[in-house]
Design an enzyme around this catalytic site. Structure first.
Site, PDB file in Angstrom:
ATOM      1  CB  ILE A 237      71.675  28.666  58.191  1.00  0.00           C
ATOM      2  CG1 ILE A 237      70.565  27.969  57.396  1.00  0.00           C
ATOM      3  CG2 ILE A 237      71.214  30.049  58.673  1.00  0.00           C
ATOM      4  CD1 ILE A 237      70.070  28.730  56.193  1.00  0.00           C
ATOM      5  CE  LYS A 238      78.279  35.582  58.243  1.00  0.00           C
ATOM      6  NZ  LYS A 238      78.785  36.710  57.433  1.00  0.00           N
TER       7      LYS A 238
END
Length: 356
Positions: A237-238
């Site tokens: 996840i960014k």
């Protein structure tokens, strides 16, 4: 290295380097380590081909085999217009220079567009892991609107040698439902082909600004975006660093009803410290089973080096797995860009910067 990090943090050095989290203790988290791929994804439904792709990403660059990653993302040519993005350094209109910066900067991988990676794939796909960003907000439609659309096929990403695909979802936007379905299908196909998946989990809605406070970067709303992201099986996840919390509360005023909340989100799982806000984001990534990488943010000029190190310290001490930093690196001469990428990596290599 610790002294240099402290110097760059300035007056915030003790605030960030000595903080001990009293929200969610680190022993409840799955923290980055050299065996992260085997220990986390080795017991999941990810295929051996996906494990190989994840391991290739983890085994490249200065952070190889540490559990941490440093990724160079350059999709701003579409997201922010090529002219606005590359005017400071026109060399980056040429995609080969994007890849060269990632290699020279010791990155684990380079994330950019179909066109950019496709143009140089035979020369570089075997030298550094490619991450194809498969959707974008094209920003030329008038008036501008917050909508990510697909720019190519997952199979094309596989054919050009990518080890992973990346995508953005604007959670909270009018188009979020369609984007969730599109990206979920794309990630499923990517996993079937043996590629890893990275999701840019951004919130977008004008209503998320209340009373002069921007809740697009609230830990509760971004945390839920992260949780939706790992639910469609994003491996990484960014997310932007959280700067506040209380988004749900702010949107449940004046007789409106929005979402669901529990007061313990704010009284027990968050504090006003940036490391604790980031840790709540990580908690929503299945307690860190899916890695959390923080966005490097915009380039502000002279403060970029200090700002990048600050973000890296917050992410690492919260339990995150790295930084994805673009504009601070590519909107300047190559040598300076490499120095910023290396300074970020030094935070993750420095064992004295521990988990809070």
């Amino acid at each position: 290295m610790a002294k240099n990090i402290a110097e760059l943090l300035g007056k915030d050095a003790d605030f960030l380097l000595k903080h001990q989290s009293k929200t969610v203790s680190k022993d409840r988290l799955h923290l980055p380590n050299p065996e992260s791929v085997a220990n986390i994804f080795g017991q999941s439904n990810r295929s051996p081909q996906v494990l190989r792709s994840l391991q290739q990403l983890h085994s490249t660059g200065r952070l190889a085999n540490t559990g941490f990653v440093s990724i160079l993302p350059i999709d701003q040519g579409i997201e922010h217009s090529a002219g606005a993005s590359f005017a400071k350094n026109p060399d980056y209109f040429d995609p080969e220079n994007i890849v060269k910066l990632a290699i020279e900067g010791g990155c684990n991988g380079v994330a950019t567009t179909f066109g950019a990676l496709g143009m140089v794939s035979r020369k570089y796909a075997h030298k550094i892991p490619f991450i194809v960003k498969i959707n974008h907000n094209e920003l030329l439609t008038y008036p501008n609107k917050a909508d990510q659309i697909m720019f190519g096929s997952v199979r094309d990403a596989w054919n050009l040698g990518a080890v992973a695909v990346g995508a953005t979802i604007y959670f909270g936007s009018d188009n979020a439902t369609r984007q969730i379905v599109e990206v979920a299908k794309a990630f499923d196909e990517a996993h079937q082909l043996g590629m890893a998946t990275i999701l840019w989990c951004y919130t977008r809605n004008n209503a998320f600004k209340q009373g002069g406070i921007d809740y697009h970067v609230s830990s509760d709303l971004t945390g839920q975006a992260n949780h939706l992201g790992v639910t469609i099986q994003a491996d990484i996840i960014k997310q932007k660093l959280a700067e506040n919390t209380g988004g749900y509360k702010a949107l449940n005023t004046g007789g409106s009803s929005y979402g669901k909340l529990d007061e313990r989100i704010y009284s027990e799982l968050n504090s006003d410290h940036p490391i604790d806000l980031c840790r709540y984001q990580l908690l929503n990534c299945f307690n860190g089973r899916a890695g959390l990488i923080s966005s490097g943010g915009e380039s502000k000029g002279a403060s970029d080096l200090a700002d990048a190190v600050r973000t890296a310290v917050i992410n690492k001490r919260a339990g995150g797995m790295g930084l994805i930093s673009g504009r601070k690196a590519f909107q300047r001469p190559l040598k300076e860009g490499v120095e910023i990428l290396n300074a970020i990596q030094d935070v993750y290599l420095d064992k004295s910067v521990d988990i809070a």
